[in-house]
Design an enzyme around this catalytic site. Structure first.
Site, PDB file in Angstrom:
ATOM      1  N   GLU A  66       0.810  -1.218   0.000  1.00  0.00           N
ATOM      2  CA  GLU A  66       0.000   0.000   0.000  1.00  0.00           C
ATOM      3  C   GLU A  66       0.842   1.267   0.000  1.00  0.00           C
ATOM      4  O   GLU A  66       0.421   2.294  -0.555  1.00  0.00           O
ATOM      5  CB  GLU A  66      -0.949   0.000   1.205  1.00  0.00           C
ATOM      6  CG  GLU A  66      -2.053  -1.028   1.136  1.00  0.00           C
ATOM      7  CD  GLU A  66      -1.658  -2.396   1.684  1.00  0.00           C
ATOM      8  OE1 GLU A  66      -2.520  -3.291   1.723  1.00  0.00           O
ATOM      9  OE2 GLU A  66      -0.467  -2.565   2.090  1.00  0.00           O
ATOM     10  N   PHE A 128     -11.742  -7.723  13.541  1.00  0.00           N
ATOM     11  CA  PHE A 128     -10.598  -8.122  12.725  1.00  0.00           C
ATOM     12  C   PHE A 128     -10.282  -7.038  11.693  1.00  0.00           C
ATOM     13  O   PHE A 128     -11.150  -6.585  10.964  1.00  0.00           O
ATOM     14  CB  PHE A 128     -10.898  -9.447  12.014  1.00  0.00           C
ATOM     15  CG  PHE A 128      -9.809  -9.892  11.088  1.00  0.00           C
ATOM     16  CD1 PHE A 128      -8.564 -10.280  11.570  1.00  0.00           C
ATOM     17  CD2 PHE A 128     -10.014  -9.903   9.716  1.00  0.00           C
ATOM     18  CE1 PHE A 128      -7.555 -10.681  10.708  1.00  0.00           C
ATOM     19  CE2 PHE A 128      -9.021 -10.307   8.842  1.00  0.00           C
ATOM     20  CZ  PHE A 128      -7.773 -10.694   9.344  1.00  0.00           C
ATOM     21  N   GLN A 129      -9.035  -6.618  11.672  1.00  0.00           N
ATOM     22  CA  GLN A 129      -8.509  -5.588  10.765  1.00  0.00           C
ATOM     23  C   GLN A 129      -9.243  -4.255  10.908  1.00  0.00           C
ATOM     24  O   GLN A 129      -9.381  -3.511   9.950  1.00  0.00           O
ATOM     25  CB  GLN A 129      -8.528  -6.070   9.311  1.00  0.00           C
ATOM     26  CG  GLN A 129      -7.489  -7.164   9.047  1.00  0.00           C
ATOM     27  CD  GLN A 129      -7.244  -7.427   7.574  1.00  0.00           C
ATOM     28  OE1 GLN A 129      -8.115  -7.198   6.732  1.00  0.00           O
ATOM     29  NE2 GLN A 129      -6.054  -7.926   7.247  1.00  0.00           N
ATOM     30  N   LYS A 178     -17.980  -1.386   5.348  1.00  0.00           N
ATOM     31  CA  LYS A 178     -18.312  -2.439   4.391  1.00  0.00           C
ATOM     32  C   LYS A 178     -19.810  -2.489   4.107  1.00  0.00           C
ATOM     33  O   LYS A 178     -20.239  -2.724   2.966  1.00  0.00           O
ATOM     34  CB  LYS A 178     -17.821  -3.784   4.922  1.00  0.00           C
ATOM     35  CG  LYS A 178     -17.692  -4.847   3.852  1.00  0.00           C
ATOM     36  CD  LYS A 178     -16.907  -6.046   4.345  1.00  0.00           C
ATOM     37  CE  LYS A 178     -16.707  -7.078   3.234  1.00  0.00           C
ATOM     38  NZ  LYS A 178     -15.906  -8.244   3.689  1.00  0.00           N
ATOM     39  N   MET A 492      24.271   9.311   2.881  1.00  0.00           N
ATOM     40  CA  MET A 492      24.133  10.621   3.512  1.00  0.00           C
ATOM     41  C   MET A 492      24.391  10.539   5.008  1.00  0.00           C
ATOM     42  O   MET A 492      25.047  11.411   5.588  1.00  0.00           O
ATOM     43  CB  MET A 492      22.741  11.195   3.241  1.00  0.00           C
ATOM     44  CG  MET A 492      22.576  12.629   3.706  1.00  0.00           C
ATOM     45  SD  MET A 492      23.694  13.764   2.851  1.00  0.00           S
ATOM     46  CE  MET A 492      22.778  14.019   1.324  1.00  0.00           C
TER      47      MET A 492
END
Length: 577
Positions: A66, A128-129, A178, A492
């Site tokens: 993502e 969940f999630q 959802k 760097m």
């Protein structure tokens, strides 16, 4: 749910009935979103199911993470000026967007992120999630909202695009439960054209413009500092018109690069810690600073208590919060950069500043002898230098090439030496400095401008942070050119440890994999060069190929990037060595 600022959706009697998920897709099509970057999952699955029926109308690019989706959306937005769009699921899918949201917020990049969420009845139950995405992203978005009712989806998406692309652009996030995706609703889309209490483009104050013009007309040593706002406002021609009329040197911030062609006689270089010597040194000698669409970042100013104390300051910015935030302005113009520059050009007198410009050229000559010559043409006994690679890239790159860089030494070297010939051809992570940005951003840039050559210059450290996006290239065939500058260090950080921490190289040396084999495993043609004699031919082959290519170039392990303004120093203390 709708906030009080959200415009109500007007639904006619004969409106088409669709699911909330299909309303998402239809709304995106109404906004002419031709490309979506995303990764499916449980909570966003209804939207993906709806997308299946519209695959011939929108190009969905399946990323491998993502974070890759939002960086790709940023790259797309930066080259097109349109909002980039990405989809992700709930929980870890949404939280993986946060770094990209923060990056887009820092660099004023318009992005619309749509995330799935657990059903509204499960909110707050640690389902969940489930993650509180609205709280998590409130600090790194221009606007965010959670939708629990399908009827609100078109109006919310319309408002999201309006807010993302208007005024000072930025990222927005829409979190849709959802059950809202499954619910059936009548669909009608209306473009959002205004939001209460939100003024995207303030009116230019004519009196302030006259005051600014008077300062420009009387200045003997004026200097324009051009930032990202030039690109966002499409003010490239207006910038040149003002600079050429009044004969004013133009320096750019990192994100302002390509606002003026690199070879323009009034372009005097890059501002900042590793920018060019002349514009940094001369900042503290100018009698007038004209800052346009830039925010006086600490990497540009160094010590603010000594910054440009001798100069009058004109600050042009769309965001009133930036005026006087860091550097006090004698004249603040809260306005669109294009409109402000056009107004000033009509008010200022034609002028010449030959002696002042010659002072810049003298500094440029000093920098060339001390730094540039050694970077571009290193001694035969030295390893290949990053600057040498960029010199050869300039010789073979196409005229419309877009440079995408990651973060680190290679970013500074590429920004200093790449020849920017066209507008919006510099894509990099500025304010947040996000390693892992370049590979997915290059994919997005190529998707947004498919006819342009997109060259991603990346260090070995940043490359490995999102190396999985090689899979996206493999699946899509997007012809990104990857030039991997490998010094087997976090370069760097190592440079700072060398200069300021007594060479105590604490966990910066990297044992790297075989990058060529990894790229080939993804079906991408790749080669490695560690001999100077092979470099030009290899670059020519890579950049002339119609396909994605990776060229790994082994460069000097302990080469440093100069000039440099040490931390805590002022711009006039810039070091050439």
């Amino acid at each position: 749910m709708l906030t009080k600022e959200t415009p109500a959706l007007s639904v006619p009697d004969q409106a088409k009935t669709v699911s909330g998920a299909e309303a998402v897709i239809l709304s995106l099509l109404a906004e002419k979103a031709d490309t979506i970057f995303g990764y499916p999952g449980g909570a966003i699955m209804p939207v993906y199911d709806a997308l299946f029926d519209y695959a011939d109308q929108v190009n969905h690019i399946l990323v491998r993470h993502e974070q890759g989706a939002i960086h790709a959306a940023q790259g797309y937005a930066r080259v097109t000026g349109k909002a980039g769009v990405c989809l992700a699921t709930s929980g870890p899918g949404a939280t993986n967007l946060i770094t990209g949201l923060a990056d887009a917020k820092a660099d004023s990049t318009p992005v619309v992120c749509i995330t799935g969420q657990v059903a509204s009845g499960l909110l707050g139950t640690d389902a969940f999630q489930e993650a509180d995405v609205i709280s998590l992203t409130s600090a790194v978005t221009k606007w965010n909202i959670q939708v629990t009712n399908a009827v609100d989806i078109p109006a919310v998406i319309s408002m999201a695009f309006y807010l993302a692309q208007s005024g000072r652009p930025g990222p927005v996030l829409i979190d849709i439960t959802k059950d809202a995706q499954f619910a059936k609703v009548p669909f009608r889309y209306e473009k959002c054209e205004q939001v209460p209490y939100y003024t995207p483009k303030p009116l230019l104050d004519p009196m302030a413009a006259q005051q600014a013009a008077a300062l420009i007309n009387s200045a003997r040593k004026p200097l324009i500092l051009a930032g990202q706002g030039i690109h966002l406002a499409g003010a490239h021609e207006e910038l040149l018109a003002l600079a050429e009329r009044a004969d004013i040197p133009v320096a750019t911030t990192l994100l302002g690069l390509s606002a003026i062609p690199s070879d323009h006689p009034l372009h005097v270089g890059l501002l900042g810690m590793h920018g060019n010597y002349a514009p940094n040194i001369k900042t503290n000698e100018a009698d007038l600073i004209i800052a346009v669409g830039m925010r006086f970042d600490d990497r540009v100013t160094g010590r603010t208590d000594t910054y440009a104390k001798q100069a009058n300051v004109i600050h042009i910015d769309l965001d009133p919060a930036e005026i006087n935030k860091i550097i006090k302005a004698d004249v603040g113009l809260v306005a669109d950069a294009r409109e402000a520059l056009a107004a000033l050009t009509g008010l200022v007198e034609e002028n010449e500043h030959r002696d002042w410009l010659q002072e810049f050229r003298t500094c440029m000559e000093q920098e060339y002898e001390k730094v540039v010559r050694h970077d571009l043409f290193p001694a035969p006994e030295r390893k290949i230098s990053m600057g040498e690679v960029l010199r050869l890239v300039n010789e073979v790159a196409e005229e419309d090439s877009i440079l995408v860089t990651d973060v680190g030494q290679h970013q500074m070297v590429a920004s200093r030496y790449f020849n920017f010939r066209r507008q919006k051809s510099n894509i990099t992570s500025g304010g947040l400095g996000t390693m892992g940005f370049a590979l997915p951003a290059a994919i997005g840039a190529k998707a947004g401008r498919p006819q342009a050559q997109v060259i991603a210059v990346i260090g070995d450290g940043g490359f490995q942070m999102n190396i999985q996006e090689l899979g996206t290239i493999m699946q899509t065939g997007i012809a990104v050119k990857i030039i991997l500058l490998n010094n087997n260090y976090l370069g760097m950080v190592r440079q700072w440890q060398q200069l300021f921490f007594e060479k105590r190289y604490s966990f910066v040396e990297m044992d790297n994999p075989d990058f060529v084999k990894i790229a080939q495993g993804y079906g991408i043609s790749a080669r490695k060069v560690d001999q100077r004699e092979e470099l030009q031919q290899a670059l020519q082959a890579v950049l002339s190929s119609p396909h994605a290519e990776l060229l790994e170039v082994v460069v000097g392990k302990e080469d440093n990037v100069f000039p440099m303004i040490p931390t805590g120093a002022c711009v006039s203390e810039m070091r050439l060595e």
